[in-house]
Design a protein around this motif. Structure first.
Motif, mmCIF file in Angstrom:
data_model
loop_
_atom_site.group_PDB
_atom_site.id
_atom_site.type_symbol
_atom_site.label_atom_id
_atom_site.label_comp_id
_atom_site.label_asym_id
_atom_site.label_seq_id
_atom_site.Cartn_x
_atom_site.Cartn_y
_atom_site.Cartn_z
ATOM 1 N N PHE A 47 -1.081 6.724 -8.361
ATOM 2 C CA PHE A 47 -2.071 6.436 -7.314
ATOM 3 C C PHE A 47 -2.051 7.484 -6.198
ATOM 4 C CE2 PHE A 47 -0.539 2.185 -8.849
ATOM 5 C CZ PHE A 47 -1.636 1.931 -9.652
ATOM 6 N N SER A 48 -1.354 8.596 -6.425
ATOM 7 C CA SER A 48 -1.082 9.524 -5.319
ATOM 8 C C SER A 48 -2.334 10.135 -4.678
ATOM 9 C CB SER A 48 -0.134 10.624 -5.792
ATOM 10 O OG SER A 48 -0.785 11.363 -6.789
ATOM 11 N N GLN A 49 -3.381 10.383 -5.458
ATOM 12 C CA GLN A 49 -4.542 11.073 -4.870
ATOM 13 C C GLN A 49 -5.635 10.106 -4.403
ATOM 14 O OE1 GLN A 49 -5.550 13.585 -8.095
ATOM 15 N NE2 GLN A 49 -4.120 15.186 -7.500
ATOM 16 N N ILE B 6 0.839 -1.204 0.000
ATOM 17 C CA ILE B 6 0.000 0.000 0.000
ATOM 18 C C ILE B 6 0.872 1.250 0.000
ATOM 19 C CG2 ILE B 6 -1.531 1.398 1.485
ATOM 20 C CD1 ILE B 6 -3.285 -0.647 0.541
ATOM 21 N N SER B 7 1.910 1.242 0.845
ATOM 22 C CA SER B 7 2.744 2.448 0.942
ATOM 23 C C SER B 7 3.558 2.632 -0.333
ATOM 24 C CB SER B 7 3.608 2.370 2.195
ATOM 25 O OG SER B 7 4.942 2.263 1.883
ATOM 26 N N ILE B 8 3.994 1.513 -0.936
ATOM 27 C CA ILE B 8 4.709 1.629 -2.224
ATOM 28 C C ILE B 8 3.768 2.222 -3.274
ATOM 29 C CG2 ILE B 8 5.780 0.309 -4.106
ATOM 30 C CD1 ILE B 8 6.773 -1.662 -1.955
ATOM 31 N N LEU B 9 2.528 1.698 -3.299
ATOM 32 C CA LEU B 9 1.548 2.186 -4.284
ATOM 33 C C LEU B 9 1.284 3.675 -4.086
ATOM 34 C CD1 LEU B 9 -1.118 -0.687 -4.330
ATOM 35 C CD2 LEU B 9 0.513 -0.136 -6.121
ATOM 36 N N LYS B 10 1.166 4.065 -2.827
ATOM 37 C CA LYS B 10 0.839 5.445 -2.507
ATOM 38 C C LYS B 10 1.915 6.421 -3.001
ATOM 39 C CE LYS B 10 -1.206 8.115 1.097
ATOM 40 N NZ LYS B 10 -2.156 8.046 2.116
#
Lengths: 375, 184
Positions: free
Chosen positions: B31-33, B22-26
């Protein structure tokens, strides 16, 4: 062209041959299981076709803010409600038509048979062929096949029960967890074929989905055209018996390209000839009061209606509705219809077409994809 | 000299300690917003793929299916089908992403990617993006908007690089003319 380097110290479960073997084992086990339980294979295939038809509706509800599960349940219950409502409203018309048609079919085909027999006998006598009895044999075989084709849709009561029990369940789970099933299968592909598989899956899904939905629209439109035409024939002459049931048959058989319109025309012409020509003729011969004089004009009008429905289909519906989707090759249509008929009767013939489009698209995309693979 | 690529180099990199998916994706701009719920959904959609050292991920010219985010390991992006250092454009590390153009269309890949060490990649593919757009347009629009922002940023960088090169070329041409004039 370059080749991927061999795996060094890679665990066996990550090796391509292991992944492909596992995929083959899973696929084989599934096919065996589907063939093992009677009616399960057809339920499975019907569910897949229905998923393509219903998925856009579920997506639409989801876009409106409903959860996936609620969208599916709402859609399935709506369909159930429509089926029950239509059943209640149309049972008098449709079920009575079907029952009468089924019970009269023997009588109708015997009448046709006797008429043909008499004419063939005369013809054979004239040609000196009476000892071969070729015409007699032809008629008997034809009558038998026709009776089977119209009344028995290749479905036993047990198969029908399996469908009623299994199809809604499979449909529910395929609509709900379709992407998980897809992920599991794609996940087993080795890295080399992984992107290729995803591309093939996406294209196949798009092409087959639009083909199945277009075919459904086409069938409904042709059925409506035929029914409207039969009503017009009814206004000009006597009402055509079982018009609604026959129009549904014309629409349903229209799913099969090339052959379908011919198969759909058989019961319509059978009813039209018996009703407008043979029954009045028989009444006249036996001295009974006939409803009308024997005439070929209404039969010709029915033929015109069928031709008109086909003209609408070929001139407007096929280019506009089916234009962008896959065109199943005539040879594939013939082979799949024969195979479908052998396995599941008329139901098999109908469902074989979307499945054939699926197989044709997959084979073509795999061949193209492998040709373009660079490593 | 290393090639400069606005298309393949990670010009969006941020440093972070958290290594969960999840944190990598974020941290990936695409996927930032997204909200936490939306990121949870993306986590269920993405594919986790393991590549051994020197294994090809994709080759230039092949039809692309989507983008990859490096969870662990190193990936070398090369121009052309050869994967040696001479053809290297950039080496990407954990948290970096590549191949995002394939989210837009299935045009052939413009470079080759190879795992330099044993790597674990997170794959996000076009078919899943289309499915998100069909089912959850709000989230689909956010992702598409982010992809657009990335493309615009890359376009600006490419434009800047092009202007610099043109300026350099102009100066070099002027110098050549001056030299030719003084010789004459």
């Amino acid at each position: 062209m370059i080749t991927s380097h061999a795996a060094k110290d890679v665990s066996v479960i990550f090796r391509p041959w292991f992944k492909l073997s596992m995929l083959a084992v899973i696929a084989l086990s599934m096919v065996t299981f589907l063939l093992w339980i009677p009616g399960l294979l057809s339920s499975f295939l019907i569910s897949i076709i229905l998923v393509y038809i219903l998925a856009p509706a579920v997506d639409f509800l989801e876009r409106r803010g409903w959860s996936r599960i609620m969208s599916i349940l709402a859609l399935l219950f709506s369909i159930l409600a429509v089926v029950i409502l239509a059943g209640v409203l149309m049972s008098n018309l449709l079920v009575n038509e079907y029952e009468k048609f089924a019970s009269n079919l023997d009588e109708y085909s015997t009448l046709l048979n006797n008429e043909f027999k008499r004419r063939m006998f005369d013809l054979e006598k004239q040609l000196g062929l009476d000892r071969y009895e070729a015409g007699q044999h032809l008629i008997e075989t034809g009558q038998e096949k026709m009776s089977q084709a119209v009344i028995f849709t290749g479905t036993t009561f047990a198969t029908l029960m399996t469908w009623i029990a299994v199809v809604p369940l499979l449909l529910f789970f395929f609509l709900l967890d379709g992407y998980r099933i897809k992920r599991t299968f794609v996940g087993f592909m080795p890295n080399r074929y992984f992107e290729l598989t995803l591309n093939i899956q996406q294209k196949t899904s798009e092409i087959v989905g639009s083909f199945i939905r277009a075919k459904m629209i086409e069938s409904v439109a042709v059925g409506i055209c035929a029914y409207a035409g039969f009503l017009v024939v009814g206004l000009l002459f006597d009402n055509l018996n079982y018009a609604l049931f026959l129009a549904i048959l014309v629409g349903v058989f229209n799913v099969i390209p090339y052959l379908g319109p011919l198969i759909g025309a058989v019961p319509v012409l059978l009813v039209a000839i018996v009703q407008y020509v043979l029954l009045p003729q028989l009444s006249a011969e036996t001295g009974m009061v006939a409803a009308s004089a024997p005439s070929w004009a209404p039969v010709m009008a029915v033929v015109v209606v069928l031709l008109f429905a086909q003209a609408v289909d070929n001139v407007y519906l096929i280019p506009v509705v089916l234009g962008g989707s896959v065109n199943v090759h005539p040879l594939i249509v013939l082979l799949s219809v024969l195979l479908g008929a052998k396995m599941l009767g008329i139901t098999g013939m109908i469902i074989s077409i979307p499945l054939a489009s699926m197989v044709q698209t997959v084979v073509r995309e795999v061949a193209l994809g492998i040709k373009e693979l660079r490593h | 000299m290393k090639r400069v690529s606005a298309l393949w180099g990670n010009i969006f990199k941020e440093q972070a300690e958290d290594k969960s998916i999840i944190s990598i994706l974020k941290r990936v701009p695409i996927f930032s917003q997204l909200t936490k719920t939306e990121l949870n959904l993306i986590e269920k959609i993405v594919y986790l793929r393991n590549y051994h050292e020197d294994e090809i991920i994709f080759v230039e010219g092949e039809q692309g299916a989507g983008m990859y985010i490096i969870e662990s390991g190193k990936v070398r992006i090369c121009l052309g089908p050869n994967t040696d250092e001479a053809h290297e454009i950039v080496v990407l590390e954990a948290g970096d992403f590549f191949g995002d153009l394939a989210l837009i269309d299935d045009a052939p890949r413009s470079a080759t990617a190879v795992a330099l060490s044993s790597s674990r990649l997170i794959g996000f593919f076009r078919s899943d993006l289309i499915s998100i757009i069909n089912r959850m347009p709000r989230m689909g629009v956010k992702i598409q908007h982010n992809i657009l922002k990335i493309l615009v940023r890359r376009l600006r960088k490419t434009d800047k690089n092009l202007n610099e090169i043109q300026e350099e070329l102009r100066r070099a041409t002027e110098r050549t003319h001056q030299t030719e004039g003084s010789q004459a």
